[in-house]
Design an enzyme around this catalytic site. Structure first.
Site, PDB file in Angstrom:
ATOM      1  N   HIS A  86      35.326  92.879  31.677  1.00  5.10           N
ATOM      2  CA  HIS A  86      34.353  92.326  30.748  1.00  5.10           C
ATOM      3  C   HIS A  86      33.866  90.939  31.164  1.00  5.10           C
ATOM      4  CE1 HIS A  86      34.692  95.289  27.205  1.00  5.10           C
ATOM      5  NE2 HIS A  86      35.001  95.885  28.336  1.00  5.10           N
ATOM      6  N   SER A 123      30.262  95.896  34.045  1.00  2.00           N
ATOM      7  CA  SER A 123      30.508  97.150  34.735  1.00  2.00           C
ATOM      8  C   SER A 123      29.571  97.319  35.919  1.00  2.00           C
ATOM      9  CB  SER A 123      30.304  98.318  33.769  1.00  2.00           C
ATOM     10  OG  SER A 123      31.106  98.163  32.634  1.00  2.00           O
ATOM     11  N   LYS A 165      29.164 108.686  23.948  1.00  2.05           N
ATOM     12  CA  LYS A 165      29.234 109.426  25.211  1.00  2.05           C
ATOM     13  C   LYS A 165      30.695 109.660  25.621  1.00  2.05           C
ATOM     14  CE  LYS A 165      27.120 109.627  29.769  1.00  2.05           C
ATOM     15  NZ  LYS A 165      26.383 108.947  30.818  1.00  2.05           N
ATOM     16  N   ASP A 166      31.526 108.639  25.370  1.00  8.50           N
ATOM     17  CA  ASP A 166      32.959 108.796  25.661  1.00  8.50           C
ATOM     18  C   ASP A 166      33.603 109.837  24.758  1.00  8.50           C
ATOM     19  OD1 ASP A 166      33.063 107.056  27.766  1.00  8.50           O
ATOM     20  OD2 ASP A 166      33.747 105.335  26.602  1.00  8.50           O
ATOM     21  N   GLU A 193      55.737 116.802  42.699  1.00  9.40           N
ATOM     22  CA  GLU A 193      54.635 117.251  41.862  1.00  9.40           C
ATOM     23  C   GLU A 193      53.327 117.144  42.640  1.00  9.40           C
ATOM     24  OE1 GLU A 193      56.043 118.928  39.419  1.00  9.40           O
ATOM     25  OE2 GLU A 193      55.140 117.866  37.749  1.00  9.40           O
TER      26      GLU A 193
END
Lengths: 255, 425
Positions: free
Chosen positions: B217, B221, B245-246, B289
Site C-alpha cells: 500500500h 499495486s 471482483k475478489d 507432497e
C-alpha cells in the site's frame, strides 16, 4: 491466450503430479475396477453389502486381522439395531478392571467396546503367522493405492506361481501383491460363509463385500460428506453466480 | 476536536470516539475502501486475496484440530483417526485443512508466477517481493511440519529425510540434526516440537503478510501493463470494484476447493500416510507432497549431498535477488518479445522438475532433473540479466487508460516507436 496457456499448464501439472500415479507399477497388472455403490459424487454405501462384508470380516478376516479403531456401536451405521449390535458385541470377551478388590476380570463386550483383537500383542500375532504381521484393517482401504479395488483384486488374485518362480517357504503367490509373495494364504472359498440374505457366497462376492466393508470402516462418514458436499457446492454455485452478477453491475460504468 | 485526538469523519459517536483515539476505522477505509487500484487488473490479481482467505481458514480449522490432536508418537495417528471418526464434523475440519495446504500452494504458486510474469518485483516493489519470498519460505516450513503431525509412514520418513539434509553441513551437521531431533532419531521430542512450531509459524506468517500488505500500500499495486497509474482515470477505489471482483473469484476458488474436500479428499495425498509410522519399515518410495516435488527433483539432481542441499535452498534464496538479476526496465512480459519465451520455458521447466521429483532418481528422470535444474538456475542467473540488456522491448502505452480503446494487436509499429523505449518503467 497466454492466460489460457498458464491455466492449462497448471492443470496439467496438477494432474500429472498426483502422487498416486508416481509408483513404478512393476509387473502388477492393472486392478480390475469394480462398480462400487459409493463411487461418484452421489454414491452412498449399500447397507446390505456392508452387512455381508462384515460377516466375511467376522468369520474369516477377524481370526488374524484386528480393527482397533472400530467399536461395536459403529455397526449401527450398517443398519443393525441397537439390540443386534448388543448381541454381536456380547459374543466377544474383554478384560476389564480392576474391580473393587483390585482384580482384573473378564466380561462380555459392550457396544462401546472396540473390536476385540485376535492377538494380545504384535509378537503373538507374528508367532501365529510365521513371522508375518497381519495389518490392522481399520484404515486399510485408504492405506493402499487403489483402495477397495486393490483389496478386491488381492482377494481374488491367488493363482499358481509362474513355473520359473521360487516361492519362499510359507509364502503364497498373488498376482496383485507387490513382489507377488504374500504371507496370507487364500482364505476365501465358495460357500465359505453363508449370507443371511440368501446371496450366493462366491469368492468374488465375498471379496467384493468385504472390500466395501473395509472402505466403510476406513471412511465411515463418506455418505454424510458427499451429501454435505452436494449442498455446499450448490450453494457456492448460486453464491458465485450472484457475485458475478453484482460484479457486472458494479463494473458496468468502468471503461 | 480535543487536542491529541486524531481527526475522524465518522458520525456515529461510538465509532468516532474509538476512531479519534485509535484510527483503525479511518485506516481500514483508507487501505481497503479508497485504496486506488489500477483499473486494468486481470483475474490473476485475485490470488493475493485468495491466499489471505486460505491462511485464515487454515488457522481456524487448525485451531479446532489442535483441540483434539495429541502430539505423542503413541497417540498421534489414532488421535487424527479419532478426529475423523468420533469428533463432530472432525472429518470436515481435517479434510479442509489437509486439502487447504495444497490449495494454499496452488494459490501462492500462481501468485508468484503472476509476479514473475508482470515484473511485480521490480523497483520500487523489491521489498514487497522479498517479504513475499519470506512468506513462501515460512509456508514451506509450516507445510512440512504439519505433514509430520499425523505420524503416518510418509510423515515419519519425510521428517527423517528432510532433517537429515542438515547433516550435509560440514563439521556441525550431525550436531545440528541431533539438536533438531531432540534426540538421536526422529522420535517423540521431534513430534512435540514440530507440533509447537506448526502452531506458531502461521501466526508469524500473518505478521509478515501484514508487512507485505503494508509495503504494497506504499508502492501501490502493479498491473498487467506494468506502468504506473498516471491519473485518477487509471485507478478505481478498491471498494466496491475489487472487493466484489475478489468475492466472485473467491466463489470460484471455493468450489474448486470443495470438490476436493467433499468428493476426492485423499486424491492429493499419499496412501502410505494412512499406515502408522514405523521406524523399522522404509516405504519403497519416499515422495513428498506434490508442492515440494520440483525442489525434491533439484535436491536429487546432483550426486553430492551437500551440493544438492545447497541447490535446494538456493532455489528459493535466488528469488530474493530477482529485483537485481532482472536488468530489464520493462515490467510486464507482454512487452518483452524475447523474455516471454524464456518465461514460458521456465514454467514448463518447473512442471518437468515436479514430474521428475515424483519419479525414481535414475535413468531418464535423473537426466531430466539435471537439465531442469540447470535451466532453473540458468533462467535466473544468466538469462534474466542478459535478456534485459539485449532485448528491444515493444513500446509501452502512455497510460493505463489509453490502450483500452485501441487494443494493441501485433500490427506494424509506427516508425521510431521501437527506437524510443519506455520512459520510467
Amino acid at each position: 491466450m497466454s492466460r489460457l496457456r498458464l491455466i492449462a499448464l497448471l492443470a496439467l501439472a496438477l494432474a500429472l503430479l498426483s502422487p498416486g500415479r508416481s509408483h513404478a507399477a512393476g509387473e502388477i497388472p492393472p486392478l480390475p475396477e469394480q462398480d462400487w455403490s459409493f463411487s461418484g459424487i452421489f454414491g452412498t454405501y449399500d447397507p446390505q453389502t456392508l452387512q455381508r462384508g462384515f460377516l466375511v470380516y467376522k468369520q474369516v478376516c477377524a481370526s488374524c486381522h484386528a480393527m482397533d479403531l472400530l467399536a461395536y456401536r459403529h455397526l449401527e451405521a450398517l443398519g443393525y439395531s441397537e439390540e443386534q449390535v448388543r448381541a454381536i458385541a456380547s459374543q466377544y470377551t474383554v478384560m476389564d478392571g480392576p474391580d473393587d478388590t483390585g482384580e482384573m476380570f473378564e466380561r462380555p463386550a459392550r457396544p462401546s467396546d472396540r473390536f476385540v483383537s485376535p492377538f494380545p500383542n504384535e509378537q503373538a500375532a507374528r508367532a501365529a503367522n510365521g513371522g508375518a504381521l497381519p495389518p490392522d484393517m481399520s484404515v486399510l482401504a485408504q492405506a493402499r493405492t487403489g483402495g477397495p479395488d486393490y483389496i478386491y483384486a488381492l482377494l481374488i488374485g491367488y493363482t499358481d506361481p509362474p513355473p520359473d518362480m521360487d516361492l519362499m517357504a510359507g509364502m503364497h503367490y498373488n498376482e496383485y501383491f507387490p513382489g507377488h509373495q504374500i504371507a496370507m494364504p487364500n482364505m476365501l472359498t465358495d460357500g465359505g460363509v453363508s449370507y443371511a440374505d440368501g446371496t450366493e457366497a462366491t469368492v468374488d462376492q465375498q471379496a467384493y463385500d468385504v472390500a466395501a466393508f473395509l472402505m466403510w470402516a476406513a471412511e465411515p462418514h463418506l455418505d454424510a460428506r458427499k451429501q454435505m458436499g452436494v449442498k455446499v457446492v450448490l450453494f457456492l454455485v448460486v453464491f458465485t453466480g450472484l457475485m458475478y452478477a453484482v460484479k457486472r453491475k458494479v463494473w458496468a460504468d468502468v471503461h | 476536536m480535543a487536542q491529541g485526538l486524531a481527526e475522524s469523519h465518522y458520525s456515529n459517536p461510538t465509532i468516532r470516539w474509538i476512531d479519534s483515539r485509535l484510527p483503525i476505522f479511518t485506516m481500514m477505509h483508507k487501505e481497503y475502501g479508497e485504496y486506488p487500484a489500477p483499473k486494468n487488473f486481470n483475474y490473476f490479481w485475485n490470488f493475493g486475496a485468495l491466499a489471505m482467505v486460505v491462511l485464515l481458514v487454515m488457522i481456524v480449522t487448525g485451531i479446532f484440530l489442535a483441540m483434539h490432536y495429541t502430539a505423542h508418537v503413541d497417540h498421534a495417528f489414532n488421535s487424527v483417526e479419532a478426529i475423523m471418526r468420533d469428533v463432530n464434523y472432525g472429518w470436515l475440519m481435517r479434510y479442509i485443512h489437509m486439502n487447504g495446504a495444497s490449495m494454499f500452494f496452488i494459490v501462492i504458486y500462481i501468485h508468484v508466477f503472476r509476479g514473475l510474469y508482470y515484473g511485480s518485483y521490480k523497483q520500487p516493489r523489491e521489498l514487497l517481493w522479498m517479504l513475499g519470498v519470506v512468506i513462501l519460505l515460512l509456508m514451506i516450513m509450516t507445510a512440512f511440519l504439519g505433514y509430520v503431525l499425523p505420524w503416518g509412514q510418509m510423515s515419519f520418513w519425510a521428517a527423517t529425510v528432510i532433517t537429515n539434509l542438515f547433516s550435509a553441513i560440514p563439521l556441525v551437521g550431525e550436531s545440528i540434526v541431533t539438536w533438531l531431533w531432540g534426540g538421536f532419531s526422529v522420535d517423540n521430542p521431534t513430534l512435540n516440537r514440530f507440533f509447537a512450531l506448526h502452531y506458531l509459524l502461521p501466526f508469524v506468517i500473518v505478521g509478515v503478510v501484514f508487512l507485505h500488505v503494508a509495503a504494497l500500500h506504499i508502492t501501490g499495486s502493479n498491473n498487467p501493463l506494468g506502468i504506473e497509474p498516471k491519473s485518477k482515470r487509471d485507478t478505481l477505489p478498491f471498494h466496491p470494484y475489487y472487493t466484489i471482483k475478489d468475492m466472485f473469484g473467491l466463489g470460484v476458488f471455493l468450489i474448486f476447493w470443495a470438490m476436493f474436500v467433499f468428493f476426492a479428499p485423499n486424491y492429493l495425498g499419499h496412501p502410505d500416510n494412512y499406515i502408522p509410522a514405523d521406524p523399522l519399515v522404509t516405504p519403497p518410495h519416499i515422495v513428498p507432497e506434490w508442492y515440494f516435488l520440483p525442489f525434491y527433483a533439484i535436491l536429487r539432481a546432483v550426486p553430492d549431498k551437500l551440493f544438492g542441499v545447497i541447490l535446494l535452498f538456493g532455489a528459493i534464496v535466488v528469488l530474493f535477488f530477482l529485483p537485481w538479476l532482472d536488468t530489464s526496465k520493462v515490467r510486464s512480459t507482454r512487452f518483452r518479445p524475447v523474455y516471454k519465451w524464456f518465461f514460458w520455458l521456465f514454467v514448463v521447466d518447473c512442471v518437468v522438475l515436479g514430474y521428475c521429483g515424483a519419479m525414481p532418481a535414475e535413468g531418464i528422470w535423473l537426466v531430466l532433473s539435471q537439465l531442469g535444474t540447470i535451466y532453473y538456475f540458468g533462467f535466473f542467473l544468466v538469462i534474466m540479466p542478459l535478456v534485459g540488456k539485449f532485448e528491444r522491448p515493444r513500446p509501452l502505452p502512455a497510460s493505463i487508460s489509453e490502450p483500452v480503446l485501441p487494443q494493441s494487436g501485433g500490427g506494424p509499429l509506427p516508425a521510431g516507436a521501437t527506437a524510443k523505449p519506455m520512459e520510467k518503467a
